[in-house]
Motif scaffolding. Structure first.
Motif, PDB file in Angstrom:
ATOM      1  N   ILE A  29       0.243   6.225   2.612  1.00 15.17           N
ATOM      2  CA  ILE A  29      -0.464   6.102   3.766  1.00 15.17           C
ATOM      3  C   ILE A  29      -0.061   7.050   4.537  1.00 15.17           C
ATOM      4  O   ILE A  29       1.212   7.506   5.077  1.00 15.17           O
ATOM      5  N   PRO A  30      -0.871   7.977   5.509  1.00 16.20           N
ATOM      6  CA  PRO A  30      -0.462   8.814   6.437  1.00 16.20           C
ATOM      7  C   PRO A  30       0.190   8.187   7.707  1.00 16.20           C
ATOM      8  O   PRO A  30      -0.402   7.435   8.203  1.00 16.20           O
ATOM      9  N   VAL A  31       1.342   8.724   7.896  1.00 18.47           N
ATOM     10  CA  VAL A  31       2.010   8.008   9.310  1.00 18.47           C
ATOM     11  C   VAL A  31       1.296   8.220  10.348  1.00 18.47           C
ATOM     12  O   VAL A  31       1.349   7.520  11.416  1.00 18.47           O
ATOM     13  N   THR A  32       0.309   9.214  10.131  1.00 14.15           N
ATOM     14  CA  THR A  32      -0.419   9.759  11.732  1.00 14.15           C
ATOM     15  C   THR A  32      -1.555   8.368  11.958  1.00 14.15           C
ATOM     16  O   THR A  32      -2.375   8.698  12.911  1.00 14.15           O
ATOM     17  N   LEU A  33      -1.692   7.650  10.754  1.00 15.94           N
ATOM     18  CA  LEU A  33      -2.691   6.544  11.145  1.00 15.94           C
ATOM     19  C   LEU A  33      -2.560   5.517  12.376  1.00 15.94           C
ATOM     20  O   LEU A  33      -3.565   5.312  12.934  1.00 15.94           O
ATOM     21  N   PHE A  34      -1.275   5.591  12.808  1.00 10.51           N
ATOM     22  CA  PHE A  34      -0.943   4.710  13.824  1.00 10.51           C
ATOM     23  C   PHE A  34      -0.654   5.490  15.196  1.00 10.51           C
ATOM     24  O   PHE A  34      -0.728   4.765  16.167  1.00 10.51           O
ATOM     25  N   SER A  36      12.896   5.031   3.692  1.00 10.68           N
ATOM     26  CA  SER A  36      13.047   6.620   4.229  1.00 10.68           C
ATOM     27  C   SER A  36      11.727   6.979   4.454  1.00 10.68           C
ATOM     28  O   SER A  36      11.835   8.053   4.970  1.00 10.68           O
ATOM     29  N   SER A  37      10.478   6.339   4.165  1.00  9.62           N
ATOM     30  CA  SER A  37       9.249   7.056   4.243  1.00  9.62           C
ATOM     31  C   SER A  37       8.878   6.747   5.567  1.00  9.62           C
ATOM     32  O   SER A  37       7.775   7.459   6.304  1.00  9.62           O
ATOM     33  N   ILE A  38       9.570   5.730   6.277  1.00  6.39           N
ATOM     34  CA  ILE A  38       8.823   5.373   7.630  1.00  6.39           C
ATOM     35  C   ILE A  38       9.815   5.396   8.732  1.00  6.39           C
ATOM     36  O   ILE A  38       9.410   6.030   9.874  1.00  6.39           O
ATOM     37  N   TYR A  39      11.041   5.355   8.425  1.00  5.72           N
ATOM     38  CA  TYR A  39      12.056   5.427   9.639  1.00  5.72           C
ATOM     39  C   TYR A  39      12.217   6.801  10.223  1.00  5.72           C
ATOM     40  O   TYR A  39      12.276   6.616  11.655  1.00  5.72           O
ATOM     41  N   PRO A  40      12.215   7.744   9.729  1.00  2.00           N
ATOM     42  CA  PRO A  40      12.215   9.077  10.374  1.00  2.00           C
ATOM     43  C   PRO A  40      11.067   9.245  11.403  1.00  2.00           C
ATOM     44  O   PRO A  40      11.267   9.817  12.250  1.00  2.00           O
ATOM     45  N   TRP A  41       9.906   8.815  10.828  1.00  2.00           N
ATOM     46  CA  TRP A  41       8.834   8.992  11.885  1.00  2.00           C
ATOM     47  C   TRP A  41       8.968   8.185  13.104  1.00  2.00           C
ATOM     48  O   TRP A  41       8.627   8.426  14.322  1.00  2.00           O
ATOM     49  N   LEU A  42       9.037   6.797  12.607  1.00  2.00           N
ATOM     50  CA  LEU A  42       9.388   5.878  13.905  1.00  2.00           C
ATOM     51  C   LEU A  42      10.397   6.206  14.966  1.00  2.00           C
ATOM     52  O   LEU A  42      10.350   5.946  16.193  1.00  2.00           O
ATOM     53  N   PHE A  75       4.824   5.853   3.010  1.00  2.00           N
ATOM     54  CA  PHE A  75       4.065   6.652   3.759  1.00  2.00           C
ATOM     55  C   PHE A  75       4.308   7.863   3.421  1.00  2.00           C
ATOM     56  O   PHE A  75       5.352   8.278   2.883  1.00  2.00           O
ATOM     57  N   VAL A  76       3.268   8.813   3.596  1.00  2.00           N
ATOM     58  CA  VAL A  76       3.415  10.166   3.481  1.00  2.00           C
ATOM     59  C   VAL A  76       2.854  11.164   4.730  1.00  2.00           C
ATOM     60  O   VAL A  76       2.331  10.625   5.497  1.00  2.00           O
ATOM     61  N   PRO A  77       3.580  12.223   4.942  1.00  2.00           N
ATOM     62  CA  PRO A  77       3.353  12.741   6.196  1.00  2.00           C
ATOM     63  C   PRO A  77       2.432  13.839   6.049  1.00  2.00           C
ATOM     64  O   PRO A  77       2.412  14.952   6.754  1.00  2.00           O
ATOM     65  N   VAL A 116       0.812  -1.121   0.038  1.00  2.00           N
ATOM     66  CA  VAL A 116       0.021  -0.028   0.110  1.00  2.00           C
ATOM     67  C   VAL A 116       0.775   1.221  -0.017  1.00  2.00           C
ATOM     68  O   VAL A 116       2.130   1.094   0.565  1.00  2.00           O
ATOM     69  N   ARG A 117       0.385   2.169  -0.784  1.00  2.00           N
ATOM     70  CA  ARG A 117       1.220   3.477  -0.869  1.00  2.00           C
ATOM     71  C   ARG A 117       0.520   4.721  -0.567  1.00  2.00           C
ATOM     72  O   ARG A 117      -0.667   4.516  -0.297  1.00  2.00           O
TER      73      ARG A 117
END
Length: 368
Positions: A198-203, A250-256, A219-221, A195-196
């Protein structure tokens, strides 16, 4: 639409047992064993065949209730199917049919513990632009009815482009958001496959979230509209991430790694990271892309019991090598370790033992 498999807990429906389990017309001279209702339920719980459960549900009211709990435990909603009968072609929409069933029989909603929304049928040619999820008008009405839902899985097709979350019906996106963010949400597991957007704020504010599974997701911010939010960050117990390109990782690890707005990783007991890159990614990569793998492992070092790690060959190359990339000596709770990676890279000089020595040194730091 079919059902099988367990997930999470839910309010149990009240079951009325007959005072006399034997029909009055049975002759008295016949010896029939009378079993307690609990034994009948235990027998039904061990039936894993879908057709057998359907047949058992037709026996009596007692059997029907128990079989329904098993039949509706796990629901899979997929692409519409065509039926051919008497030279008549009809199209059946599983999501629409399922909505009709739970609308007519509301007690079945409490039995659904796991919902899978998938576009993963085997096709010779697949275009995401024609995905049934884009056109669906039932899913946004189904999600609010499933008050006891414990797991939500969304999967794309392996033969084509990833599902585009951004292109879905606004009502569906809002329904998914509310299901995740509501303070009354019972969701303990979310799985996203191919899936592409996806807002990271979902979780970020899923109060009961314990398990997160991400496979080739981007993911997208982006931010959702303001809704009711939980007062604390979810404490994950299980995290599974598989990425094969730089864009995915790179779309997920900065948020994690954002400790203020992301998930709480300090209580992880099971961590699986499969992070890899394609050759074309080398020009875009930075040291942070490699070090992020180490940082995520370090954040859960005190509690992790099961670690599965696939490390890319860049981890052991001289240009990006970091001796403390994986400090197994600091993981006192570690009970199971699975490492996948290369011990020799064609990018290293011929005869170099640098990668192999890195692996030996890493394993030497494992606590006895």
């Amino acid at each position: 639409m079919n059902g099988s498999g367990p997930q999470c807990s839910s309010p149990k429906a009240t079951t009325e047992y007959p005072s006399d389990p034997l029909p009055p017309e049975i002759p008295c001279d016949r010896k029939v064993v009378s079993l307690p209702p609990e034994l009948y339920e235990a027998i039904i719980d061990h039936i894993d065949d879908y057709v057998s459960l359907q047949n058992c549900a037709l026996v009596c009211h007692l059997f029907a209730l128990r079989c329904q709990k098993a039949l509706f435990h796990s629901i899979r909603l997929g692409r519409p199917v065509r039926n051919f009968k008497n030279n008549i072609v009809s199209t059946q929409h599983p999501s629409q049919r399922f909505l009709e069933i739970i609308s007519n029989f509301p007690h079945l909603c409490g039995y659904v513990k796991e919902l899978e929304i998938t576009d993963g049928a085997r096709l010779n040619f697949y275009r995401e632009e024609l995905s049934w999820i884009r056109k669906d008008r039932a899913l946004h009405d189904i999600l609010p009815k499933l008050d006891s839902l414990g797991a939500l899985c969304i999967a794309g097709n392996p033969t084509g482009n990833r599902l585009n979350f951004r292109a879905w019906n606004p009502d569906l996106k809002l329904a998914i958001l509310l299901k995740c963010h509501s303070s009354a949400s019972s969701l303990t597991k979310i799985a996203l496959t191919r899936v592409r957007n996806i807002p990271v704020t979902l979780f970020s504010h899923a109060p009961a979230l314990e398990s997160l599974y991400l496979f080739k997701a981007i993911f997208v911010p982006a931010e959702f509209p303001t809704v009711e939010r939980a007062c604390h960050r979810p404490k994950l117990k299980e995290l599974y991430i598989t990425t094969t390109t730089h864009n995915e990782w790179s779309s997920i690890y900065p948020w994690l790694l954002d400790e203020d707005h992301s998930l709480d990783l300090t209580s992880l007991t099971s961590l699986s990271l499969h992070v890899d890159f394609i050759p074309e990614d080398l020009l875009e990569m930075s040291a942070d892309d490699i070090n992020a793998i180490s940082w995520i492992v370090h954040r859960s070092a005190n509690t992790i019991k099961v670690l599965r790690l696939f490390y890319p060959e860049e981890v052991t190359m001289r240009t990006t090598f970091k001796e403390t990339f994986l400090d197994l000596g600091s993981m006192e709770a570690l009970r199971s370790l699975c490492l996948h990676g290369c011990v020799w890279s064609e990018q290293e000089p011929i005869g170099s033992t640098h990668s192999l020595q890195w692996l030996i040194d890493t394993l030497d730091r494992t606590q006895a």
